[in-house]
Design a protein around this motif. Structure first.
Motif, PDB file in Angstrom:
ATOM      1  N   UNK A 177       0.832  -1.207   0.000  1.00  0.00           N
ATOM      2  CA  UNK A 177       0.000   0.000   0.000  1.00  0.00           C
ATOM      3  C   UNK A 177       0.870   1.262   0.000  1.00  0.00           C
ATOM      4  N   UNK A 178       1.892   1.297   0.809  1.00  0.00           N
ATOM      5  CA  UNK A 178       2.796   2.448   0.823  1.00  0.00           C
ATOM      6  C   UNK A 178       3.488   2.637  -0.516  1.00  0.00           C
ATOM      7  N   UNK A 179       3.839   1.492  -1.135  1.00  0.00           N
ATOM      8  CA  UNK A 179       4.507   1.566  -2.429  1.00  0.00           C
ATOM      9  C   UNK A 179       3.581   2.138  -3.491  1.00  0.00           C
ATOM     10  N   UNK A 180       2.306   1.742  -3.463  1.00  0.00           N
ATOM     11  CA  UNK A 180       1.358   2.258  -4.452  1.00  0.00           C
ATOM     12  C   UNK A 180       1.127   3.749  -4.258  1.00  0.00           C
ATOM     13  N   UNK A 181       0.994   4.191  -3.019  1.00  0.00           N
ATOM     14  CA  UNK A 181       0.804   5.623  -2.754  1.00  0.00           C
ATOM     15  C   UNK A 181       2.030   6.441  -3.161  1.00  0.00           C
ATOM     16  N   UNK A 182       3.218   5.881  -2.949  1.00  0.00           N
ATOM     17  CA  UNK A 182       4.434   6.599  -3.325  1.00  0.00           C
ATOM     18  C   UNK A 182       4.527   6.746  -4.830  1.00  0.00           C
ATOM     19  N   UNK A 183       4.131   5.684  -5.583  1.00  0.00           N
ATOM     20  CA  UNK A 183       4.177   5.798  -7.045  1.00  0.00           C
ATOM     21  C   UNK A 183       3.207   6.853  -7.549  1.00  0.00           C
ATOM     22  N   UNK A 184       2.006   6.908  -6.934  1.00  0.00           N
ATOM     23  CA  UNK A 184       1.051   7.940  -7.340  1.00  0.00           C
ATOM     24  C   UNK A 184       1.595   9.342  -7.048  1.00  0.00           C
ATOM     25  N   UNK A 185       2.198   9.521  -5.894  1.00  0.00           N
ATOM     26  CA  UNK A 185       2.753  10.836  -5.552  1.00  0.00           C
ATOM     27  C   UNK A 185       3.894  11.212  -6.483  1.00  0.00           C
ATOM     28  N   UNK A 186       4.735  10.232  -6.842  1.00  0.00           N
ATOM     29  CA  UNK A 186       5.841  10.522  -7.752  1.00  0.00           C
ATOM     30  C   UNK A 186       5.333  10.893  -9.135  1.00  0.00           C
ATOM     31  N   UNK A 187       4.335  10.167  -9.629  1.00  0.00           N
ATOM     32  CA  UNK A 187       3.786  10.482 -10.943  1.00  0.00           C
ATOM     33  C   UNK A 187       3.125  11.870 -10.955  1.00  0.00           C
ATOM     34  N   UNK A 188       2.438  12.223  -9.840  1.00  0.00           N
ATOM     35  CA  UNK A 188       1.804  13.536  -9.770  1.00  0.00           C
ATOM     36  C   UNK A 188       2.864  14.643  -9.784  1.00  0.00           C
ATOM     37  N   UNK A 189       3.911  14.482  -8.995  1.00  0.00           N
ATOM     38  CA  UNK A 189       4.977  15.488  -8.954  1.00  0.00           C
ATOM     39  C   UNK A 189       5.690  15.594 -10.284  1.00  0.00           C
ATOM     40  N   UNK A 190       5.897  14.427 -10.950  1.00  0.00           N
ATOM     41  CA  UNK A 190       6.556  14.450 -12.249  1.00  0.00           C
ATOM     42  C   UNK A 190       5.704  15.170 -13.278  1.00  0.00           C
ATOM     43  N   UNK A 191       4.374  14.966 -13.218  1.00  0.00           N
ATOM     44  CA  UNK A 191       3.480  15.624 -14.167  1.00  0.00           C
ATOM     45  C   UNK A 191       3.469  17.149 -13.946  1.00  0.00           C
ATOM     46  N   UNK A 192       3.429  17.553 -12.692  1.00  0.00           N
ATOM     47  CA  UNK A 192       3.439  18.990 -12.414  1.00  0.00           C
ATOM     48  C   UNK A 192       4.763  19.627 -12.832  1.00  0.00           C
ATOM     49  N   UNK A 193       5.859  18.908 -12.629  1.00  0.00           N
ATOM     50  CA  UNK A 193       7.156  19.460 -13.034  1.00  0.00           C
ATOM     51  C   UNK A 193       7.225  19.642 -14.534  1.00  0.00           C
ATOM     52  N   UNK A 194       6.728  18.636 -15.292  1.00  0.00           N
ATOM     53  CA  UNK A 194       6.747  18.762 -16.748  1.00  0.00           C
ATOM     54  C   UNK A 194       5.864  19.915 -17.224  1.00  0.00           C
ATOM     55  N   UNK A 195       4.744  20.132 -16.502  1.00  0.00           N
ATOM     56  CA  UNK A 195       3.880  21.266 -16.871  1.00  0.00           C
ATOM     57  C   UNK A 195       4.612  22.583 -16.667  1.00  0.00           C
TER      58      UNK A 195
END
Length: 564
Positions: A177-195
Motif C-alpha cells: 500500500x505504501x509503495x502504491x501511494x508513493x508511485x502515485x505521488x511521484x507520478x503527480x509530482x513528475x506531471x506537475x514538473x513537466x507542466x
C-alpha cells in the motif's frame, strides 16, 4: 424623623450633619454665610433677629433690601468665586505649559542644529548597480529539478524471518500500500514538473525574461550615466568652474539641513574663482521663534498675567541658535571641499522680515581654510537649560558655539531684537568682483597669489585689517622680485600720499629688507610719485589699481573689475 422599635415614626426630628466637604470647610474658614447648608443638612430654627428669620436686626420684618439683612441679587456667590478662581488657575497652568513646550522645542532645535555634518563629497554620491537575477535563475532553480523516485520510495519492511526470501518480504500488504501511494505521488509530482517546464519554455515566459533583462539593463545604464555625469562635475570642480563648485556646495548645505527640516534656514553659495572664496548667504529663522515669555501667573485679583523673559536672555538664545546654524554651514562647506579648491569662506546671516525692503545682516564670518580646519560644531551633550544663578550674560559668554564663532573673527549683532545689524564681510555678488567687494581675507589672498606667482616666496603677513595688509617676502635670485621685500597693500578711494611712502621706506630699513612695494587698488598722489623719483626712495616700487588688474590678468588669468 426617629422611628420606634416597630419601625413607625415617633414624630421627633433628628438633624444629621454629614462629613463636611471641601466647599463647606472653605466657607467656615472664611466665616461666610452659607445660606442653606452646603452639605445638604436640614436647616435649624432661625433665631429671632437673625438674617434667616425674615426680620431685620431690630425684630421687624425685612423687605429684602440690603439694609434688611437679606443678600441682594448683586451679592457674590462664594461657590461661583471659588469656581472662577479654579478655572483661572487651570487656564494659567495650561498657558504656562504651552510656553514650556515652546522652550522645549527651542532646546531640541539647539541640540539638532549642533549635530555633526556628514560629508557630501563626490565619493559619497556615487551609485552602485547590483543586478537582480530572474526568479528562475536564482536558487529557486535548484528546487525545480526533476522529481526522483528515490525521494518518494518508501522504506522496505524490516526483516522478520532471517531465513525468508526477499520476495516474501516484498509481499507484505502494508508495504505494498505504501509503495502504491508513493508511485502515485511521484507520478503527480513528475506531471506537475513537466507542466512547469513547458510553461517556462512558452512565449509568455520568454517575454517575461526579456522584460526583466531590459529593466536591468536600464538600471545599469542609469547608474553608469549618473556616475559619468558626477565624474564630469568632479573634473569641472577641480578646474574651479563656478557652476560646479556652487552646485557641490549647495548640495552639501541642503544635506546639512536634514537634521532640522522643521526649521527653514536655506543657504545659497556663490564661488569667486579670482580669490577661490565661497560667499554663503544664510537665511536666519524669524525672531519670534525664541519664546518671549517665561510663563503665566495668576494675580491676586484673578487676572492672568504673562511673565516676560529678560530681553538679554531672549537675544542670547536667538544668537545661540544663529551661531549653530552658521557653524553648521561652514562645516558643510569645509567637509565637502576634499580637493581644497576653496581658500576661504565668507558667510553672511540675513534676517528677512515681511514688510521690510532690505534684509538685515546679523552675523558675518570671514574665515580662511586654516581657521575652518580648526572649527568644529558643538557635540549634542548638555540640553538647553535656563540657569538663573549665572547672570543675564553668562550663557552668551560661555556658549561654545558663540565662542568659536567669535574666534573666527565673526561680527555678531549685539541685539537682534533691537534690529542692530553688522557690516557684511563681503557681498555675494558677481563672480568677478571689484576690490571694494572683497573681504579682508579675499584681499590678502589676492595680493599673496599675485606676488607669489611673480616669484616672491616665504610670504609672512605682519599686519592685516579690512583696509589692507603689511607683509614680508623674499624672492629667489634671478626671479622677477629678487631679494627681501616689505609689501604694503591697501584698497580705498583716497590717493596714497607721500607720507605713506616715507613710512614704507622706514619699515624697509627696520626689516633689513632691500626693497619695498606699495600696492593700492586706487591711485597715487603726485607728491608720492615725485618722492619715489628721488634717489633716496628709488627702492620703493609702486603698483596702482590698473597695475593690480593687469597683474591679475597676467598671473592669475582672471580679471578684476574696476573699483567703484
Amino acid at each position: 424623623m426617629q422611628h420606634s422599635a416597630d419601625g413607625q415614626p415617633d414624630g421627633t426630628a433628628t438633624v444629621q450633619f454629614p462629613r463636611p466637604g471641601f466647599l463647606a470647610s472653605v466657607f467656615r474658614d472664611l466665616n461666610a454665610d452659607q445660606g442653606p447648608n452646603p452639605d445638604g443638612a436640614a436647616p435649624g430654627p432661625a433665631a429671632p433677629g437673625s438674617p434667616g428669620d425674615g426680620t431685620s436686626g431690630d425684630g421687624l420684618p425685612g423687605d429684602g433690601s440690603p439694609g434688611g439683612g437679606a443678600s441682594g441679587p448683586g451679592a457674590a456667590d462664594p461657590e461661583e468665586s471659588v469656581a472662577a478662581h479654579a478655572r483661572a488657575a487651570a487656564l494659567t497652568h495650561h498657558r504656562t505649559l504651552t510656553v514650556q513646550a515652546e522652550h522645549d522645542r527651542l532646546a531640541d532645535l539647539l541640540r539638532r542644529a549642533a549635530l555633526p555634518v556628514s560629508a557630501m563629497d563626490f565619493e559619497s554620491q556615487l551609485r552602485h548597480y547590483e543586478p537582480r537575477p530572474y526568479p528562475t535563475d536564482g536558487p529557486e532553480a535548484d528546487r525545480e529539478a526533476e522529481p526522483r523516485w528515490a525521494d518518494f520510495a518508501p522504506a522496505e519492511p524490516a526483516v522478520a524471518d532471517p531465513d525468508g526470501t526477499p520476495a516474501r518480504r516484498l509481499l507484505d500488504s502494508g508495504y505494498q500500500r505504501e509503495l502504491a501511494q508513493a508511485r502515485l505521488a511521484h507520478q503527480r509530482a513528475l506531471r506537475e514538473w513537466r507542466t512547469r517546464q513547458a510553461e517556462a519554455d512558452s512565449p509568455a515566459a520568454d517575454e517575461s525574461r526579456r522584460v526583466h533583462e531590459a529593466a536591468e539593463a536600464a538600471r545599469a545604464r542609469a547608474v553608469r550615466e549618473y556616475n559619468e555625469s558626477l565624474e564630469e562635475c568632479r573634473r569641472a570642480y577641480r578646474l574651479s568652474e563656478p557652476a560646479a563648485v556652487e552646485s557641490l556646495l549647495e548640495r552639501a548645505l541642503a544635506a546639512a539641513e536634514t537634521a532640522t527640516q522643521d526649521l527653514p534656514a536655506p543657504c545659497r553659495a556663490v564661488f569667486r574663482p579670482l580669490t577661490r572664496t565661497a560667499v554663503l548667504d544664510l537665511d536666519l529663522p524669524p525672531l519670534d521663534l525664541v519664546p518671549s515669555l517665561t510663563g503665566y501667573r495668576l494675580a491676586p485679583d484673578g487676572d492672568i498675567v504673562p511673565v516676560p523673559r529678560p530681553p538679554a536672555d531672549r537675544a542670547t538664545d536667538y544668537l545661540r541658535l544663529v551661531a549653530r546654524l552658521a557653524l553648521r554651514a561652514l562645516q558643510a562647506a569645509d567637509a565637502v571641499d576634499t580637493d581644497e579648491i576653496l581658500a576661504g569662506v565668507v558667510l553672511n546671516g540675513w534676517l528677512r522680515e515681511p514688510g521690510t525692503a532690505e534684509p538685515l545682516c546679523l552675523v558675518s564670518v570671514d574665515a580662511d581654510r586654516d581657521a575652518l580646519a580648526r572649527t568644529r560644531l558643538l557635540p549634542p551633550a548638555t540640553p538647553y537649560e535656563e540657569r538663573d544663578d549665572e547672570g543675564v550674560y553668562a550663557d552668551s559668554e560661555q556658549d561654545e558655539a558663540l565662542v568659536r564663532l567669535r574666534q573666527l573673527g565673526a561680527a555678531v549683532s549685539p541685539d537682534p531684537y533691537g534690529r542692530l545689524g553688522v557690516q557684511p564681510a563681503a557681498q555675494a555678488g558677481a563672480a568677478v568682483p571689484a576690490a571694494p567687494d572683497l573681504s579682508a581675507n579675499e584681499f590678502a589672498q589676492l595680493v599673496r597669489d599675485l606676488l607669489t606667482r611673480g616669484g616672491l616666496a616665504e610670504w609672512s603677513v605682519r599686519l592685516r585689517s579690512p583696509a589692507g595688509l603689511v607683509a614680508t617676502g623674499e624672492g629667489a635670485p634671478g626671479s622677477a622680485l629678487p631679494g627681501r621685500w616689505v609689501v604694503w597693500a591697501s584698497r580705498g578711494a583716497a590717493p596714497v600720499s607721500a607720507a605713506e611712502i616715507a613710512t614704507l621706506a622706514e619699515a624697509v630699513q627696520e626689516e633689513s629688507a632691500e626693497r619695498g612695494l606699495r600696492l593700492t587698488t586706487g591711485r597715487f598722489a603726485d607728491e608720492a610719485l615725485d618722492l619715489t623719483g628721488e634717489e633716496s626712495h628709488r627702492h620703493i616700487h609702486l603698483v596702482d589699481g590698473d597695475g593690480v588688474r593687469e597683474l591679475a590678468r597676467t598671473h592669475l588669468g582672471l580679471p578684476l573689475a574696476a573699483g567703484r
